[in-house]
Design a protein around this motif. Structure first.
Motif, short mmCIF file in Angstrom:
data_model
loop_
_atom_site.label_atom_id
_atom_site.label_comp_id
_atom_site.label_asym_id
_atom_site.label_seq_id
_atom_site.Cartn_x
_atom_site.Cartn_y
_atom_site.Cartn_z
N VAL A 105 -8.27 0.59 1.17
CA VAL A 105 -7.43 1.64 1.76
C VAL A 105 -6.65 1.10 2.96
CG1 VAL A 105 -7.51 3.84 2.99
CG2 VAL A 105 -8.80 3.55 0.89
N ASN A 106 -7.31 0.25 3.77
CA ASN A 106 -6.67 -0.20 5.00
C ASN A 106 -5.84 -1.47 4.84
OD1 ASN A 106 -7.73 1.90 6.58
ND2 ASN A 106 -9.70 0.87 6.60
N ARG B 137 -0.30 3.84 -1.46
CA ARG B 137 0.14 5.12 -0.89
C ARG B 137 1.64 5.28 -1.04
NH1 ARG B 137 -3.92 3.87 2.65
NH2 ARG B 137 -2.52 2.75 4.06
N ALA B 138 2.35 4.17 -0.87
CA ALA B 138 3.81 4.23 -1.03
C ALA B 138 4.15 4.67 -2.45
CB ALA B 138 4.42 2.87 -0.73
N MET B 139 3.41 4.10 -3.43
CA MET B 139 3.65 4.44 -4.83
C MET B 139 3.34 5.92 -5.08
SD MET B 139 1.65 2.89 -8.06
CE MET B 139 0.11 3.64 -7.56
N ARG B 140 2.23 6.38 -4.49
CA ARG B 140 1.84 7.78 -4.68
C ARG B 140 2.92 8.72 -4.12
NH1 ARG B 140 -2.70 9.52 -0.72
NH2 ARG B 140 -0.90 9.45 0.64
N GLU B 141 3.43 8.37 -2.94
CA GLU B 141 4.38 9.27 -2.30
C GLU B 141 5.74 9.23 -2.98
OE1 GLU B 141 3.84 11.50 0.00
OE2 GLU B 141 1.72 10.93 -0.01
N HIS B 142 6.17 8.04 -3.38
CA HIS B 142 7.51 7.95 -3.94
C HIS B 142 7.60 6.69 -4.79
CE1 HIS B 142 11.65 8.55 -4.53
NE2 HIS B 142 11.78 9.45 -3.58
N GLU B 143 7.35 6.86 -6.07
CA GLU B 143 7.23 5.71 -6.94
C GLU B 143 8.54 4.93 -7.02
OE1 GLU B 143 4.85 6.42 -10.37
OE2 GLU B 143 5.81 4.78 -11.46
N GLY C 298 -3.45 -1.26 -0.05
CA GLY C 298 -3.63 0.18 0.05
C GLY C 298 -2.35 0.88 0.47
N ARG C 299 -1.61 0.21 1.38
CA ARG C 299 -0.34 0.78 1.82
C ARG C 299 0.63 0.88 0.64
NH1 ARG C 299 -0.15 -2.03 6.54
NH2 ARG C 299 1.15 -3.67 5.66
N SER C 300 0.64 -0.18 -0.20
CA SER C 300 1.50 -0.13 -1.38
C SER C 300 1.10 1.02 -2.29
CB SER C 300 1.39 -1.44 -2.16
OG SER C 300 1.64 -2.53 -1.34
N LEU D 183 -10.09 6.68 -4.72
CA LEU D 183 -9.18 5.53 -4.79
C LEU D 183 -8.09 5.78 -5.83
CD1 LEU D 183 -11.52 2.42 -4.62
CD2 LEU D 183 -9.96 3.23 -2.86
N GLN D 184 -8.49 6.37 -6.96
CA GLN D 184 -7.51 6.58 -8.03
C GLN D 184 -6.64 7.80 -7.76
OE1 GLN D 184 -10.01 6.81 -11.54
NE2 GLN D 184 -9.95 4.60 -11.80
N PHE D 185 -7.29 8.93 -7.47
CA PHE D 185 -6.57 10.19 -7.35
C PHE D 185 -6.02 10.39 -5.95
CE2 PHE D 185 -7.29 14.79 -6.24
CZ PHE D 185 -6.08 15.24 -6.73
N GLY D 186 -6.89 10.22 -4.94
CA GLY D 186 -6.46 10.50 -3.58
C GLY D 186 -5.48 9.48 -3.06
N VAL D 187 -5.81 8.19 -3.22
CA VAL D 187 -4.97 7.16 -2.62
C VAL D 187 -3.77 6.82 -3.51
CG1 VAL D 187 -4.96 4.79 -1.75
CG2 VAL D 187 -6.96 6.23 -1.40
N SER D 188 -4.01 6.72 -4.83
CA SER D 188 -2.94 6.22 -5.70
C SER D 188 -2.25 7.30 -6.52
CB SER D 188 -3.50 5.17 -6.65
OG SER D 188 -4.46 4.40 -6.01
#
Lengths: 294, 333
Positions: B173-174, B182-188, B178-180, B25-30
């Motif tokens: 995650v779903n 992932r969005a943060m992880r990809e492009h803060e 969770g979408r937010s 949750l911390q590393f993979g998703v966020s």
């Protein structure tokens, strides 16, 4: 009071040790954009190289040169065959940090079966004691300080007055622009790893001499003090790392006299936390920790 | 394989799965590289221990620790989980607010090393380097802890926790939350631009991860009955990272698979290594050292050859908003 003057003496040696190590660490980060968490373990590997050379009957100061060579070669190889390929592949900063931590784990555990869990120490001729207003230092300790000062002056001269140093600063500022200006950044980066690796090797030996004994497990403690000094000064800034080393070295040794020696690293860590809360970019850096990733 | 061994393996697997889901949750998703994950597991373990143990004056006071409340079963586990969450608040506030991601990672690594050295040196706090021993497990006063029934009971208590954590993690995650993440992880920066507050997102998931990590520690300490600084040195976190990277970052199934492949797998494989190889007796520290080398190589190998892991994160494709009928017919004519 005498206790604190003596602690100041220890502080000066700590400053020397940390400065040598932290300048190498911070230059790797500043110029090649690589937080090399394997730095502490490379120090230990070099310390052991010097240990075996020393045990074979060679003077520890000559063994230090062997350690510097070992550090240069090991760091160069580490970059050439591990970090650089991943960086070319476009692995992000986080991925690189994880890779360097994995490298650190591998180095430590290859070293462990070879040298064992026991602590080791050098055979150093400490020389006559020198006293000055309550400050008591051995000749060997003075020599460590002299080595550190000479190395810092050499780094200063390199960065300010040589073509290579200028190229290094250009690469640190903007590698793509530097390459477009005709600077062979690849060779510059190779030189950075060789030079910082040599610093790392010397640092490993002086750290081993300073702390009575060392073991494979000391790498983590070294690394933490180095990170504290480098971040305090502003990561990527060699002069910042020198100032950081000065503050961390003196404060930790004074605190050891005031509180207890076991908590030296905790004090270093407290300084680190304060810096991160109050001035995350470090004392000298203009961008440092606050800059966007990439 | 006897039932004791099976139970031990099941409990370890459950603890590792719970821990890997939290780290995922911390590393993979966020994208938060929590190098001090083991500290959160550890505070859960210590909390559960002092909540369930008698005061330290018992048993001839051979160990020193704070607390000692002798509370009945669910409280130590819940307490461990809460402790993990509470620790995440100050740590998150210092580390996650202003710092760049790689600085976050090294600060957390430093925290992990320092926390260990503090607990080791402060002997009167949690018994220092020797650690706490004889931690009573749940219901150990009613069922003999050495009996086979107790082993089954423990596995029975553990499995619902795994399911609960699994459920919570999949919901997170779903969900839009969770979408937010992932969005943060990809492009803060982009996530901030569309109105997401990255600090709030990071803090939330850091605390959730802390709670789950604390729970995993509480479960583990009840079973193994001891907890000492040597159990939670920082390389232990790297094993969990290896598990999540091998399994598949951002994928809970992957995290579970990774937990079974890396920590549990290594535990099993080491058992199969014979004490002598063709008459040659390896030195006692060689095998564990080589295991660590293997973990390091596993991380590097996977990041090079298959950075997405065995079970990659599913690509979540936005199917597009429903197009009104008249527009479709207008387009085709």
């Amino acid at each position: 009071m005498e206790l604190y003057v003596a602690a100041l003496g220890f502080g000066l040696i700590s400053v020397s040790v940390i400065a040598i190590a932290a300048v190498g660490f911070t230059m790797q980060f500043g110029i090649t954009n690589m937080i090399n968490l394997a730095y502490g373990e490379v120090m230990i590997v070099c310390a052991y190289v010097a240990f075996y050379v020393n045990r074979a009957g060679v003077n520890v100061w000559a063994a230090m040169i062997a350690a510097a060579l070992a550090g240069a070669v090991l760091s160069f190889l580490l970059n050439r065959f591990l970090y650089a390929p991943f960086q070319r592949k476009g692995t992000n900063l986080i991925g690189m940090v994880i890779i360097s931590l994995a490298a650190s784990l591998i180095l430590a555990n290859i070293l462990l079966p070879i040298v064992g869990y026991d602590t080791s120490s050098y055979q150093v001729d400490q020389g006559p004691l020198l006293r000055w207003n309550g400050l008591v230092l051995t000749t060997a300790q003075i020599a460590i300080i002299v080595v550190a000062v000479l190395l810092m002056l050499a780094i200063h001269g390199l960065l300010r007055y040589t073509r290579l140093g200028k190229a290094m600063r250009a690469t640190a500022a903007n590698p793509i622009l530097a390459r477009n200006c005709g600077i062979p950044t690849q060779r510059v980066i190779d030189m950075v790893w060789l030079l910082t690796g040599a610093l790392c090797g010397v640092a490993g030996v002086v750290a081993g001499m300073n702390s009575e004994n060392f073991a494979v497990a000391s790498g983590a403690a070294y690394l933490i003090t180095i990170i504290a000094a480098a971040v305090l000064g502003g990561a990527g800034q060699p002069y910042g790392a020198m100032i950081g080393a000065l503050i961390i070295g003196i404060v930790t040794e004074l605190s050891a006299a005031a509180i207890a020696p076991e908590y030296k690293e905790v004090v270093a860590f407290t300084i680190l936390v304060l810096v991160m809360v109050l001035r995350p970019q470090g004392l000298l850096a203009k961008r440092g920790a606050l800059a966007a990733a990439g | 394989m006897n039932s004791y061994y099976a139970a031990t393996l099941a409990v370890y697997a459950a603890v590792d799965i719970i821990a890997c889901i939290a780290l995922n949750l911390q590393f993979g998703v966020s994208g938060i590289v929590n190098f001090s994950f083991i500290v959160f597991q550890s505070i859960g373990a210590y909390t559960a221990a002092v909540l369930s143990m008698p005061p330290d004056t018992a048993n001839g006071a051979y160990q020193v620790y704070i607390g000692g409340f002798q509370l009945p079963f669910p409280i130590p586990w819940i307490g461990g989980a809460i402790a993990g969450g509470l620790l995440a608040i100050p740590v998150g506030l210092v580390v996650l607010r202003k710092l760049r991601s790689d600085y976050q990672a090294i600060s957390l690594l430093v925290l992990s090393v320092i926390a260990n050295s503090v607990i080791m040196n402060a002997r009167t706090f949690l018994n220092g380097a020797a650690g706490i021993a004889q931690v009573p497990g749940p219901f150990s006063d009613q069922v003999d802890p050495l009996s086979q029934t107790y082993q089954l009971l423990y596995v029975g208590l553990t499995i619902p926790c795994v399911l609960l954590v699994w459920l919570v993690a999949s919901r997170i995650v779903n969900s839009p939350f969770g979408r937010s993440l992932r969005a943060m992880r990809e492009h803060e920066v982009a996530a901030t631009a569309i109105g997401k507050n990255p600090v709030q997102l990071k803090m939330t998931i850091f605390i959730v991860g802390g709670v789950i990590a604390g729970l995993s520690g509480a479960i583990l300490v009840g079973y193994i009955a001891v907890w000492a600084p040597s159990e939670w040195l920082y390389p232990e976190t790297i094993i969990l990272f290896a598990a999540v990277i091998v399994g598949g970052r951002g994928n809970n199934v992957g995290a579970m698979l990774g937990a079974l492949l890396v920590p549990v797998g290594f535990f099993e494989v080491t058992r199969l290594i014979p004490a002598t190889i063709g008459g040659w007796v390896p030195p006692p520290n060689l095998i564990p050292a080589m295991e660590w080398v293997a973990i390091g190589l596993l991380i590097i190998g996977f990041l090079w050859f298959r950075p997405e892991g065995v079970r990659p994160e599913p690509r979540r494709v936005f199917g597009g908003a429903p197009v009104p009928e008249d527009l479709v017919s207008a387009g085709s004519s």
